[in-house]
Design a protein around this motif. Structure first.
Motif, short mmCIF file in Angstrom:
data_model
loop_
_atom_site.label_atom_id
_atom_site.label_comp_id
_atom_site.label_asym_id
_atom_site.label_seq_id
_atom_site.Cartn_x
_atom_site.Cartn_y
_atom_site.Cartn_z
N ALA A 1 0.83 -1.19 0.00
CA ALA A 1 0.00 0.00 0.00
C ALA A 1 0.87 1.24 0.00
O ALA A 1 1.91 1.29 0.65
CB ALA A 1 -0.90 -0.01 1.23
N PRO A 2 0.45 2.30 -0.72
CA PRO A 2 1.25 3.51 -0.77
C PRO A 2 1.30 4.20 0.58
O PRO A 2 0.40 4.06 1.42
CB PRO A 2 0.50 4.37 -1.81
CG PRO A 2 -0.90 3.84 -1.81
CD PRO A 2 -0.77 2.38 -1.53
N LEU A 3 2.37 4.95 0.80
CA LEU A 3 2.51 5.68 2.04
C LEU A 3 1.55 6.85 2.07
O LEU A 3 1.17 7.40 1.03
CB LEU A 3 3.95 6.19 2.18
CG LEU A 3 5.06 5.12 2.16
CD1 LEU A 3 6.42 5.79 2.25
CD2 LEU A 3 4.89 4.13 3.28
N THR A 4 1.15 7.25 3.27
CA THR A 4 0.25 8.39 3.43
C THR A 4 0.95 9.46 4.24
O THR A 4 1.85 9.20 5.03
CB THR A 4 -1.04 7.95 4.14
OG1 THR A 4 -0.71 7.37 5.41
CG2 THR A 4 -1.79 6.93 3.30
N GLY A 5 0.48 10.70 4.07
CA GLY A 5 1.04 11.81 4.81
C GLY A 5 2.34 12.31 4.19
O GLY A 5 2.73 11.90 3.09
N PRO A 6 3.04 13.22 4.89
CA PRO A 6 4.31 13.75 4.36
C PRO A 6 5.30 12.61 4.13
O PRO A 6 5.43 11.71 4.96
CB PRO A 6 4.79 14.68 5.48
CG PRO A 6 3.57 15.00 6.28
CD PRO A 6 2.68 13.81 6.18
N GLN A 7 5.97 12.66 3.00
CA GLN A 7 6.94 11.62 2.70
C GLN A 7 8.06 12.16 1.83
O GLN A 7 7.92 13.19 1.17
CB GLN A 7 6.27 10.44 2.00
CG GLN A 7 5.54 10.78 0.72
CD GLN A 7 4.85 9.58 0.12
OE1 GLN A 7 5.46 8.80 -0.59
NE2 GLN A 7 3.57 9.43 0.42
N THR A 8 9.17 11.46 1.88
CA THR A 8 10.36 11.84 1.11
C THR A 8 10.87 10.62 0.37
O THR A 8 10.93 9.52 0.94
CB THR A 8 11.46 12.37 2.04
OG1 THR A 8 10.98 13.53 2.73
CG2 THR A 8 12.71 12.75 1.25
N LEU A 9 11.22 10.81 -0.90
CA LEU A 9 11.79 9.73 -1.70
C LEU A 9 13.28 9.98 -1.83
O LEU A 9 13.72 11.02 -2.32
CB LEU A 9 11.14 9.68 -3.09
CG LEU A 9 11.62 8.55 -4.00
CD1 LEU A 9 11.22 7.19 -3.42
CD2 LEU A 9 11.04 8.71 -5.41
N LEU A 10 14.06 9.00 -1.37
CA LEU A 10 15.51 9.09 -1.41
C LEU A 10 16.07 8.10 -2.41
O LEU A 10 15.53 6.99 -2.55
CB LEU A 10 16.11 8.79 -0.03
CG LEU A 10 15.64 9.66 1.13
CD1 LEU A 10 16.24 9.15 2.44
CD2 LEU A 10 16.03 11.11 0.91
N ARG A 11 17.12 8.50 -3.10
CA ARG A 11 17.83 7.58 -3.98
C ARG A 11 19.16 7.22 -3.31
O ARG A 11 19.95 8.10 -2.97
CB ARG A 11 18.07 8.23 -5.35
CG ARG A 11 18.45 7.22 -6.42
CD ARG A 11 18.45 7.87 -7.80
NE ARG A 11 17.18 8.44 -8.14
CZ ARG A 11 16.12 7.75 -8.52
NH1 ARG A 11 16.18 6.44 -8.59
NH2 ARG A 11 14.99 8.35 -8.83
N VAL A 12 19.37 5.91 -3.09
CA VAL A 12 20.52 5.43 -2.33
C VAL A 12 21.49 4.74 -3.28
O VAL A 12 21.12 3.78 -3.97
CB VAL A 12 20.09 4.46 -1.21
CG1 VAL A 12 21.30 4.02 -0.39
CG2 VAL A 12 19.06 5.13 -0.30
N ALA A 13 22.73 5.22 -3.31
CA ALA A 13 23.75 4.62 -4.15
C ALA A 13 24.35 3.41 -3.46
O ALA A 13 24.51 3.38 -2.24
CB ALA A 13 24.86 5.63 -4.46
#
Length: 371
Positions: free
Chosen positions: A27-39
């Motif tokens: 299920a998708p996240l709800t509320g404030p969220q941040t997408l990070l790209r991790v090397a």
């Protein structure tokens, strides 16, 4: 949705059947969220490391790691900044950046170029140092310099992970490898230290290549479906992003076009190539009442298709989700090895310390010998 009809030349075994229903994606996240790209997130160990680094943070509600995309979605309260999340991962030896909207994942070359150069330099200078050692080339400083460069280059991506593990008061394979190389240097066995760090870095690189190959396969699957669909509104057509097309809408699929969404044919007839989804070697004739899959290729005819599933729940989306989930999970044997290593690595440190300290302190052994 009815099962797709099969042509007389198509195989009749289960290998050509439509994929069985599977559980829907997370299920998708709800509320404030941040997408990070991790090397450098190349295996399930990094997935666990990300969870250990982010979940204890105050204000973080949920963490979802996508190993195949190399991204981490974090649901958090408004007082948690993206910079704090990046810093938390950095303290654990992971380099992260905030992913921008519409940003495409970094290519394999972009992500692995530094690691390839590191391993190549380590291997080259290890070989050079061994050649100088076998040929007894003077001065000896040349040999030590070659091994030193090899150790630094090979350990460039290992040392940060070891430091992160020490900050967490954990002893993992990276710490064990770092201590082994440092010990080899301390007793003058620079060649062994260089060889060990090179082989370990090479194994890490090969593992990264295997994940990168799986990522390319996932990316090719994602590119099977078009980004837009032609939605019928009376006698006119309107181009709409597939994510915005609602279930029950009727879309037009022109000849030679890819089907954008799962649905049921309501008008028209055509032969549809379903090989990218089902593996069937021959196109399948479609008529009203037959089902079609997103990503399949329409033949010469035109089709009107009533959408039966949203883009996030299509058969192709489920396949992509299952592959990503499988890559993020560990086999039973791997879980056993991880559990064994959790106790084995500290035990090795304890035994090494005992071998070093007990004979000199209790039995008058020579420090030089037992070191």
């Amino acid at each position: 949705m009815s099962q797709p009809a099969k042509s007389s030349t198509a195989c009749t075994t289960d290998c050509c059947a439509a994929p069985a229903p599977v559980a829907p994606p997370t299920a998708p996240l709800t509320g404030p969220q941040t997408l990070l790209r991790v090397a450098g997130m190349d295996c399930a160990d990094e997935v666990e490391l990300v969870n250990r680094a982010l979940k204890p943070l105050s204000g973080v509600r949920e963490v979802q790691v996508n190993l195949m995309a190399g991204t981490v979605a974090v649901a958090h309260t408004a007082d948690v900044s993206p910079e704090a999340l990046v810093a938390a991962l950095g303290r654990n030896g992971l380099r992260a950046t905030v992913a921008n909207d519409g940003e495409r994942p970094a290519t394999t070359n972009q992500m692995q170029r530094g690691r390839i150069v590191s391993v190549a330099v380590s291997g080259a200078f290890t070989g050079l140092g061994l050649a100088l050692q076998w040929l007894h080339v003077e001065p000896a400083a040349l040999k030590l310099a070659s091994f030193g460069v090899a150790i630094v280059a090979g350990g460039w991506f290992i040392a940060p992970k070891a430091l992160g593990a020490l900050r967490r008061r954990s002893l993992d394979m990276n710490v064990l490898m770092t201590v082994a190389v440092a010990g080899a240097m301390a007793i003058g066995e620079w060649s062994e230290g260089a060889a060990v760090v090179f082989l370990f870095a090479l194994s890490e690189l090969l593992e990264a290549f295997s994940v990168a190959r799986a990522r390319r396969a996932i990316q090719s699957l994602m590119e099977l479906t078009p980004e837009t669909a032609l939605v019928k509104e009376g006698e006119s057509l309107r181009e709409v992003a597939v994510a915005e097309v609602t279930v029950g809408s009727v879309i037009a699929v022109k000849s030679g076009a890819r089907v954008p969404l799962d649905g049921e044919v309501v008008a028209g007839g055509s032969a549809v190539n379903q090989a990218p989804i089902t593996g069937e070697s021959m196109p399948v004739e479609k008529k009203p009442g037959d089902g079609v899959f997103a990503g399949s290729i329409n033949g010469e005819g035109s089709l009107d298709v009533r959408v039966t599933k949203p883009a996030s729940d299509s058969t192709l989306a489920r396949i992509i989700h299952l592959v990503s989930e499988a890559q993020s999970q560990k086999a039973p044997s791997q879980r056993f090895v991880d559990t064994f290593a959790r106790y084995y690595t500290p035990a090795v440190f304890v035994v090494a310390l005992l071998v070093w300290l007990v004979p000199p302190l209790l039995f008058a052994g020579a420090w030089a010998v037992w070191t």
